[in-house]
Design an enzyme around this catalytic site. Structure first.
Site, short mmCIF file in Angstrom:
data_model
loop_
_atom_site.label_atom_id
_atom_site.label_comp_id
_atom_site.label_asym_id
_atom_site.label_seq_id
_atom_site.Cartn_x
_atom_site.Cartn_y
_atom_site.Cartn_z
N TYR A 101 75.49 -24.42 32.73
CA TYR A 101 74.10 -24.32 32.30
C TYR A 101 73.83 -25.41 31.28
O TYR A 101 74.63 -25.62 30.35
CB TYR A 101 73.81 -22.96 31.65
CG TYR A 101 72.48 -22.93 30.92
CD1 TYR A 101 71.32 -22.57 31.59
CD2 TYR A 101 72.39 -23.28 29.57
CE1 TYR A 101 70.10 -22.56 30.93
CE2 TYR A 101 71.17 -23.29 28.91
CZ TYR A 101 70.03 -22.92 29.60
OH TYR A 101 68.81 -22.93 28.95
N GLU A 189 65.49 -26.86 31.92
CA GLU A 189 66.84 -26.35 32.08
C GLU A 189 67.31 -26.49 33.53
O GLU A 189 66.51 -26.58 34.46
CB GLU A 189 66.96 -24.90 31.63
CG GLU A 189 66.16 -23.90 32.45
CD GLU A 189 66.37 -22.48 31.95
OE1 GLU A 189 66.76 -22.29 30.78
OE2 GLU A 189 66.12 -21.55 32.74
#
Length: 383
Positions: A101, A189
């Site tokens: 991530y 993101e």
């Protein structure tokens, strides 16, 4: 402004972040054509702006034409957490060995943007932050100077990313920050950033949210705005028509208030008393009867809502006007769709309490009592 996945991926790819080959499709034939061109296996992914698409049946990995047809027929046109799916992204499957991530957002407590990296990609990052906060490495950035290369390397190192891909992950993080800064982003993101057996990193998902007040500086993204809004949440589109500040959430206690702070307080109290908020809906100041009726129409249209709490504090807004709006809206129904709890305070609140038809609503004197009652009704609605 929220970009769809396919739009965010295009922005990322244009900046040099690796993404899988993909094509947008709006019908079964389009899915089959795209899959044939890309080559199986492919992922068929619903293009709606909601989390948990995979668990809700909005993402299917298919190995052949028959499976692709079944996936397309299942996903296109489905209702996914209240969002109607009009388009899917057909994307080449990534053979991965690890999921990471990376993200950029604003840390309002620090007053600085923050870069985040975690080796626990592919899952809800909010859950990771709550259950295992140490699994997310954070690096605050001085916006006057931007992200220094050493900061990207440090965040990747602190997260424990494998050395074989650390340099590439650092590069992706640096590019992501530059996009966030250049494009007036609020959030950017990649979850997951997949690592292949050949030590390549590929953005298998993409999130890019833009500050709407800065769209005048982003003509390219402004052109995407109408497209990003289409095929999404009908309620959010209706909110635009009514000129409400509205955000759809995943709970079942509907919330209506006047003023962002008041609504946020109500959301917090719903959570405090064990409920789950279904929405943020701010009707604004000076709300008259018609506006209140429109707000109720919106919340009643959400199938997830099992109860509604009204929290109105009168300044400009008059309690008697709000009460009339509630009565007028509810009198249109032979049977009230969902229980409504009302708390009025401030200007003309006593007159409003007298006007409210208690055959149609539950009236509470305090906000705490109103929220608790609404949460109880919501729990009964789920039983």
């Amino acid at each position: 402004m929220k970009l769809h996945e396919y739009q965010a991926k295009q922005v990322f790819a244009d900046a040099g972040i690796p993404t899988p080959e993909s094509e947008l499709a709006s019908d079964v034939d389009g899915v089959l054509t795209a899959a044939e061109e890309i080559g199986y296996p492919v992922a068929v992914k619903a293009q709606v702006q909601v989390g948990g698409r995979g668990k809700a049946g909005g993402i299917e990995l298919v190995e052949n034409e028959e499976e692709a047809r079944e996936a397309a027929e299942s996903i296109i046109g489905m209702d996914l957490k209240g969002y109607h799916v009009d388009q899917v992204l057909v994307e080449g499957a990534v053979d991965f060995v690890d999921e990471l991530y990376v993200g950029i957002t604003m840390d309002r407590g620090e007053g600085k943007p923050v870069a985040m990296v975690s080796t626990k990609g592919g899952v809800n990052i909010e859950e990771v932050a709550e259950e295992d906060p140490e699994a997310i490495a954070r690096e605050h950035i001085d916006p006057s100077f931007g992200m220094h290369p050493y900061q990207a390397r440090k965040a990747v190192y602190d997260a424990g990313v494998d050395k074989a891909v650390a340099r590439d992950v650092s590069s992706v993080l640096t590019t992501l920050y530059q996009l966030w800064d250049d494009r007036d982003g609020s959030d950017a993101e990649i979850n997951p950033l997949m690592v292949t057996d050949d030590d390549e990193v590929i953005a298998a998902d993409a999130v890019m949210n833009i500050d709407e007040d800065a769209l005048f500086r982003q003509p390219e993204l402004a052109e995407m705005e109408a497209e990003a809004a289409s095929g999404g949440d009908d309620l959010e589109q209706k909110a635009d028509e009514y000129d409400f500040d509205y955000v759809r959430l995943e709970g079942n206690t509907g919330i209506i208030g006047n003023g962002a702070g008041l609504v946020m307080t109500t959301l917090d109290l719903v959570d405090h008393y064990g409920g789950e908020p279904a929405n943020f809906l701010d009707v604004g100041g000076g709300a008259k009867a018609e506006r209140i009726a429109n707000a109720l129409d919106m919340v009643f249209s959400d199938d997830n809502v099992d109860s509604v709490v009204f929290n109105i504090f009168g300044g400009i807004t008059r309690g008697d006007e709000v009460a009339r709006g509630i009565n007028e809206a509810l009198e249109q129904f032979d049977e009230i769709p969902k229980p409504v709890v009302v708390r009025l305070a401030g200007t003309n609140w006593e007159e409003g309490m007298e006007i409210l038809n208690e055959d149609l609503v539950t009236v509470e004197q305090t906000l705490e009592d109103a929220v608790q009652r609404a949460v109880e009704y919501a729990e009964e609605g789920q039983a």
